[in-house]
Enzyme design. Structure first.
Site, PDB file in Angstrom:
ATOM      1  N   PRO A 163       0.790  -1.225   0.000  1.00 45.84           N
ATOM      2  CG  PRO A 163      -0.143  -1.129   2.110  1.00 45.84           C
ATOM      3  CD  PRO A 163       0.513  -2.080   1.155  1.00 45.84           C
ATOM      4  CG  ASN A 164      -0.368   4.305   1.208  1.00 46.00           C
ATOM      5  OD1 ASN A 164      -1.326   4.797   0.626  1.00 46.00           O
ATOM      6  ND2 ASN A 164      -0.469   3.780   2.420  1.00 46.00           N
ATOM      7  CG  ASN A 211       8.484  -1.991   0.188  1.00 44.49           C
ATOM      8  OD1 ASN A 211       7.927  -2.105   1.285  1.00 44.49           O
ATOM      9  ND2 ASN A 211       9.075  -0.870  -0.197  1.00 44.49           N
ATOM     10  NE  ARG A 219      10.421   5.828   8.581  1.00 44.59           N
ATOM     11  CZ  ARG A 219       9.448   5.686   7.684  1.00 44.59           C
ATOM     12  NH1 ARG A 219       9.539   4.721   6.779  1.00 44.59           N
ATOM     13  NH2 ARG A 219       8.397   6.482   7.705  1.00 44.59           N
TER      14      ARG A 219
END
Ligand code: CA2
Length: 151
Positions: A10-11, A74, A107
């Site tokens: 997604p995205n 990914n 992150r």
């Protein structure tokens, strides 16, 4: 001819168009173009896809497994949440390599946990678009090793 499915979650269709500070300015189309060069030079048939839908990604993992293809994935945010993708990778029997553009360990803590890493051959992250190139090279190497050692 060895085959590899490169699957994007997604995205990732927004790559290069939003949040360049985190994900850089290279688009997913450009990543596909670069990988096609690599795959062509290696004599590998590459299928490159992106979906925002978990079930569609699950279906493509099954498809890759049935064809004996490797998977470079990914999974985007599904990396951190999707038991369905984990089960699909494990059940497909496909050699899979998890890749990320960003260094997920630098992150937020919720990105440090991958649901799929344990059922992948390995994980490559933090090298920008080069993560895909490294992931493809790893998948091709593993597919060739599997073929060489097959009875
Ligand atoms: O670093 C990666 O490749 C990620 O898989 C990207 C995912 C993120 O959820 C993972 O933790 C790490 C996010 C993909 C969204 O991509 C965008 C690209 C441009 C603008 C907005 C989102």
């Amino acid at each position: 001819m060895p085959a590899v499915y490169v699957l994007n979650g997604p995205n990732l269709n927004l790559l290069g168009r939003r949040e360049p500070g985190v994900y850089g300015s290279v688009t997913l189309d450009e990543i596909e173009r670069r990988l096609r060069e690599e795959a062509g030079a290696a004599g590998v048939e590459m299928t490159f896809r992106q979906s925002n839908l978990e079930g569609e990604l699950v279906g493509w993992v099954h498809e890759a497994g049935l064809k004996g293809a490797g998977v470079v994935i990914n999974a985007g945010a599904y990396t951190h949440t999707s038991l369905a993708l984990r089960d699909a990778i494990a059940g497909s029997g496909a050699i899979a390599v998890e890749v990320h553009i960003s260094n997920v360990y630098a992150r937020e803590p919720f990105r440090h946990k991958s649901m799929i890493a344990a059922v992948c051959a390995g994980v490559i992250c933090g090298f920008g678009p080069t993560s895909y190139k490294l992931g493809l090279a790893a998948a091709i190497t593993l597919l060739r090793e599997r073929t060489a050692t097959a009875p």
